[in-house]
Enzyme design. Structure first.
Site, PDB file in Angstrom:
ATOM      1  N   HIS A  44      -8.224  34.404  -6.334  1.00  0.00           N
ATOM      2  CA  HIS A  44      -8.314  33.011  -6.794  1.00  0.00           C
ATOM      3  C   HIS A  44      -7.737  32.851  -8.196  1.00  0.00           C
ATOM      4  CE1 HIS A  44     -10.329  31.024  -3.440  1.00  0.00           C
ATOM      5  NE2 HIS A  44     -10.944  32.176  -3.252  1.00  0.00           N
ATOM      6  N   GLY A 133      -8.786  36.311   7.242  1.00  0.00           N
ATOM      7  CA  GLY A 133      -8.499  36.341   5.806  1.00  0.00           C
ATOM      8  C   GLY A 133      -7.498  37.425   5.450  1.00  0.00           C
ATOM      9  N   LEU A 134      -6.672  37.831   6.412  1.00  0.00           N
ATOM     10  CA  LEU A 134      -5.692  38.895   6.166  1.00  0.00           C
ATOM     11  C   LEU A 134      -4.265  38.340   6.239  1.00  0.00           C
ATOM     12  CD1 LEU A 134      -7.507  41.732   8.141  1.00  0.00           C
ATOM     13  CD2 LEU A 134      -7.501  41.342   5.662  1.00  0.00           C
ATOM     14  N   SER A 135      -4.150  37.023   6.078  1.00  0.00           N
ATOM     15  CA  SER A 135      -2.848  36.345   5.967  1.00  0.00           C
ATOM     16  C   SER A 135      -2.014  36.398   7.234  1.00  0.00           C
ATOM     17  CB  SER A 135      -2.032  36.898   4.801  1.00  0.00           C
ATOM     18  OG  SER A 135      -2.628  36.546   3.603  1.00  0.00           O
ATOM     19  N   SER A 136      -2.664  36.138   8.355  1.00  0.00           N
ATOM     20  CA  SER A 136      -1.874  36.010   9.589  1.00  0.00           C
ATOM     21  C   SER A 136      -0.916  34.829   9.451  1.00  0.00           C
ATOM     22  CB  SER A 136      -2.790  35.816  10.798  1.00  0.00           C
ATOM     23  OG  SER A 136      -3.606  34.683  10.624  1.00  0.00           O
ATOM     24  N   SER A 137      -1.314  33.783   8.726  1.00  0.00           N
ATOM     25  CA  SER A 137      -0.417  32.627   8.608  1.00  0.00           C
ATOM     26  C   SER A 137       0.810  32.975   7.769  1.00  0.00           C
ATOM     27  CB  SER A 137      -1.158  31.412   8.040  1.00  0.00           C
ATOM     28  OG  SER A 137      -1.869  31.762   6.891  1.00  0.00           O
ATOM     29  N   ASP A 184       0.067  35.436  -0.801  1.00  0.00           N
ATOM     30  CA  ASP A 184       0.222  36.037   0.530  1.00  0.00           C
ATOM     31  C   ASP A 184       1.697  36.138   0.928  1.00  0.00           C
ATOM     32  OD1 ASP A 184      -2.512  35.599   0.354  1.00  0.00           O
ATOM     33  OD2 ASP A 184      -2.444  33.796   1.587  1.00  0.00           O
ATOM     34  N   TYR A 236     -11.842  25.979  -0.317  1.00  0.00           N
ATOM     35  CA  TYR A 236     -10.716  26.513  -1.081  1.00  0.00           C
ATOM     36  C   TYR A 236     -10.120  25.420  -1.967  1.00  0.00           C
ATOM     37  CZ  TYR A 236      -6.327  28.923  -2.064  1.00  0.00           C
ATOM     38  OH  TYR A 236      -5.265  29.510  -2.694  1.00  0.00           O
TER      39      TYR A 236
HETATM   40  C1  GLA Z   1      -5.896  32.802   0.033  1.00  0.00           C
HETATM   41  C2  GLA Z   1      -4.665  32.053  -0.458  1.00  0.00           C
HETATM   42  C3  GLA Z   1      -4.018  32.771  -1.628  1.00  0.00           C
HETATM   43  C4  GLA Z   1      -5.028  33.110  -2.720  1.00  0.00           C
HETATM   44  C5  GLA Z   1      -6.272  33.766  -2.110  1.00  0.00           C
HETATM   45  C6  GLA Z   1      -7.356  33.975  -3.120  1.00  0.00           C
HETATM   46  O1  GLA Z   1      -5.516  34.028   0.579  1.00  0.00           O
HETATM   47  O2  GLA Z   1      -3.736  31.931   0.601  1.00  0.00           O
HETATM   48  O3  GLA Z   1      -2.960  31.979  -2.129  1.00  0.00           O
HETATM   49  O4  GLA Z   1      -5.370  31.964  -3.459  1.00  0.00           O
HETATM   50  O5  GLA Z   1      -6.795  32.994  -1.043  1.00  0.00           O
HETATM   51  O6  GLA Z   1      -6.958  34.911  -4.063  1.00  0.00           O
END
Ligand code: GLA
Length: 392
Positions: A44, A133-137, A184, A236
């Site tokens: 964050h 929360g592992l950035s699949s997008s 990400d 968020y």
């Molecule tokens: C998500 C968002 C990122 C970042 C994190 C927190 O993964 O996509 O841009 O803000 O939360 O660090």
């Protein structure tokens, strides 16, 4: 116990190419992969111009692409039922639904950036767990971004990768409605094997930091708590707005730019002060972590990870009971440090553990979830892996 295996990239590339042939009756022109990520530390702070230290997972999204002779775009997924069919000039915000917005948004953003994007067929599939929360997008966006660059005949050097990061960020915030901060997409496009990526989100400069936990007798455990995680449902965005409000009040563009942090904290209202304190202390912890990592002081690094979790839990208030439980159990069973990773409100945690206790930590976490009656967690092992690339 559920372990999520990343599999063999070449086999996944062949499988998505075969699926493309099934759907379209012709061969794709190429197959591109982009990884999911864990953030080691620096949470964050990207949207505050701060420092982050992410690394790529071996789990990735695979995109097969072929140009079309007309102005149509189709997107299909091996993981999801509905897809997208539309014309190139009808790709913007509000034109696609669900997962496909992330793919279609990238084409739109590159057209907005002045690219001559041709009509194309895309078929995607992947191994990054969805909603964990592992950035699949970001993995989806970045694999599609490389596919579009190939279809448009653009050679991808570092400058183009930086441009693709911007397009993926626009796709995510303006088309998919998740106002995320760039961490990400940058790591997905710039990561290198056996490295973490030190990312400065004020000027977007990057530095590769050698990171080979196995060589130090350590495992980086990733635990998907299976607790719900979404970046489009308010938590968020509200944290981000708190930070922007504080920055305005302090007369800076980004919280990173504050010189006198003590005076700034004293000047802020009680509700926003802990949020800003997290941002200040977390940016410091990233600097400390890089030192510790480069010195090979993993006990200290573990303590810094845990301090980050405490700050996210108590000051930033984005953790949840499942994430806290993973951290507590990992520390009780010999872990050097542990923290939530990514946006929070569910999703995944990481734990830095000596290899000889890794199996015990996994078992203890699974047992704790069972005792609490929660959905069983899933485990990933995470050697720091390569960034987005062409596979076929
Ligand atoms: C998500 C968002 C990122 C970042 C994190 C927190 O993964 O996509 O841009 O803000 O939360 O660090």
């Amino acid at each position: 116990m559920q372990t999520l295996d990343a599999g063999d990239p070449a086999a996944h590339a062949r499988a998505v190419a075969a699926r493309f042939r099934d759907v379209h009756g012709r061969h794709p022109d190429g197959v591109y992969a982009a990884p999911g990520r864990v953030n080691l530390i620096g949470e964050h702070v990207d949207y505050n111009g701060g420092l982050c230290l992410p690394m790529a997972l071996p789990h990735a999204t695979y995109a097969a692409v072929a140009r079309r002779d007309d102005d149509r775009v189709t997107v299909r997924s091996g993981q999801q039922a509905e897809g997208f069919d539309g014309r190139l000039d009808a790709l913007g915000p509000g034109r696609a639904e669900g997962w496909a917005t992330y793919a279609v948004g990238v084409l739109w953003a590159l057209r907005e950036a002045g690219w001559d994007v041709p009509g194309m067929d895309l078929v995607v599939d992947g191994t990054v767990p969805l909603g964990a929360g592992l950035s699949s997008s970001a993995a989806l966006e970045c694999s599609v971004a490389l596919a579009v660059a190939a279809a448009a005949g653009v050679d991808v050097d570092a400058a183009v990768r930086a441009e693709l990061v911007r397009a993926c960020m626009r796709a995510e915030s303006e088309v998919a409605g998740a106002p995320t901060g760039g961490l990400d997409q940058t790591v997905s496009l710039f990561a290198e094997e056996a490295h973490a990526l030190l990312l400065d989100c004020r000027d977007w400069s990057t530095r590769q930091v050698g990171w080979d936990p196995a060589a130090a007798g350590l495992d980086l455990l990733v635990v998907d708590t299976r607790a719900s995680h979404t970046l489009t449902d308010g938590g968020y965005g509200s944290r981000r707005r708190d930070c922007e409000r504080a920055a305005r009040q302090l007369g800076v563009e980004l919280l990173r730019d504050v010189d006198d942090q003590q005076a700034a904290l004293a000047a802020l209202d009680d509700d926003v002060r802990p949020r800003v304190r997290h941002v200040f202390t977390e940016i410091d912890r990233v600097r400390t972590s890089v030192d510790e990592l480069e010195r090979g002081d993993f006990e200290a690094l573990g303590r810094t990870f845990t301090a980050s979790h405490v700050s996210l839990r108590d000051d930033y208030e984005v953790s949840c009971v499942e994430l806290d439980a993973v951290v507590d159990v990992a520390l009780d069973h010999g872990g050097l440090g542990a923290r939530m990773t990514g946006g929070g409100f569910g999703g995944s945690a990481i734990a830095l553990v000596p290899t000889e206790v890794a199996a015990g930590v996994r078992e203890a976490v699974a047992a704790e979830f069972d005792r609490k009656g929660w959905t069983p967690p899933a485990f990933l092992t995470a050697p720091p892996s390569a960034g987005a690339r062409q596979l076929a």
